[in-house]
Design a protein around this motif. Structure first.
Motif, short mmCIF file in Angstrom:
data_model
loop_
_atom_site.label_atom_id
_atom_site.label_comp_id
_atom_site.label_asym_id
_atom_site.label_seq_id
_atom_site.Cartn_x
_atom_site.Cartn_y
_atom_site.Cartn_z
N PHE A 13 0.83 -1.21 0.00
CA PHE A 13 0.00 0.00 0.00
C PHE A 13 0.87 1.25 0.00
CE2 PHE A 13 -2.23 3.37 2.29
CZ PHE A 13 -3.31 3.54 1.45
N GLY A 14 1.90 1.28 0.82
CA GLY A 14 2.79 2.43 0.86
C GLY A 14 3.52 2.65 -0.44
N LEU A 15 4.00 1.57 -1.04
CA LEU A 15 4.70 1.70 -2.33
C LEU A 15 3.75 2.18 -3.43
CD1 LEU A 15 6.96 -1.47 -2.28
CD2 LEU A 15 7.71 0.91 -2.22
N LEU A 16 2.54 1.67 -3.44
CA LEU A 16 1.57 2.13 -4.44
C LEU A 16 1.21 3.60 -4.23
CD1 LEU A 16 -0.81 -0.93 -4.76
CD2 LEU A 16 0.76 -0.05 -6.47
N LEU A 17 1.09 4.03 -2.99
CA LEU A 17 0.80 5.43 -2.70
C LEU A 17 1.94 6.32 -3.18
CD1 LEU A 17 -1.11 7.47 -1.20
CD2 LEU A 17 0.45 7.21 0.73
N ILE A 18 3.18 5.92 -2.89
CA ILE A 18 4.34 6.70 -3.31
C ILE A 18 4.43 6.78 -4.83
CG2 ILE A 18 6.87 6.68 -3.37
CD1 ILE A 18 6.75 5.62 -0.48
N CYS A 19 4.25 5.65 -5.50
CA CYS A 19 4.35 5.64 -6.97
C CYS A 19 3.23 6.46 -7.62
CB CYS A 19 4.31 4.20 -7.49
SG CYS A 19 5.76 3.24 -7.04
N THR A 20 2.03 6.34 -7.09
CA THR A 20 0.91 7.08 -7.65
C THR A 20 1.07 8.58 -7.45
OG1 THR A 20 -0.54 5.22 -7.19
CG2 THR A 20 -1.60 7.33 -7.60
N CYS A 21 1.49 9.00 -6.28
CA CYS A 21 1.67 10.43 -6.02
C CYS A 21 2.81 11.00 -6.86
CB CYS A 21 1.93 10.67 -4.54
SG CYS A 21 0.47 10.43 -3.52
#
Length: 74
Positions: A13-21
């Motif tokens: 979840f954290g990696l997806l949030l970072i990549c999306t932002c």
């Protein structure tokens, strides 16, 4: 399928949030609207975007390693 309440689910979840932002920060209209605040809830998105742009190699390696872990080892 990963569970959000497990440790590896939180990592994904954290990696997806970072990549999306980091990706959304490249869009000019969203950059003005979404990443102008540096405090509060919108500040989390700003900080995730900064992490994604400054540590892009580390984030990419982490994404690949978590994908290998989920697909092969789990």
């Amino acid at each position: 399928m990963t569970n959000v309440y497990s440790f590896d689910g939180m990592i994904v979840f954290g990696l997806l949030l970072i990549c999306t932002c980091a990706y959304l920060k490249k869009i000019p209209r969203l950059k003005q609207w979404m990443f102008s605040e540096k405090k509060g809830v919108w500040g989390v998105f700003y900080k995730a975007a900064v992490i994604g742009t400054r540590l892009h190699i580390g984030v990419a390696i982490s994404c690949v390693l978590s994908a290998v872990y989920i697909l092969v080892l789990k």
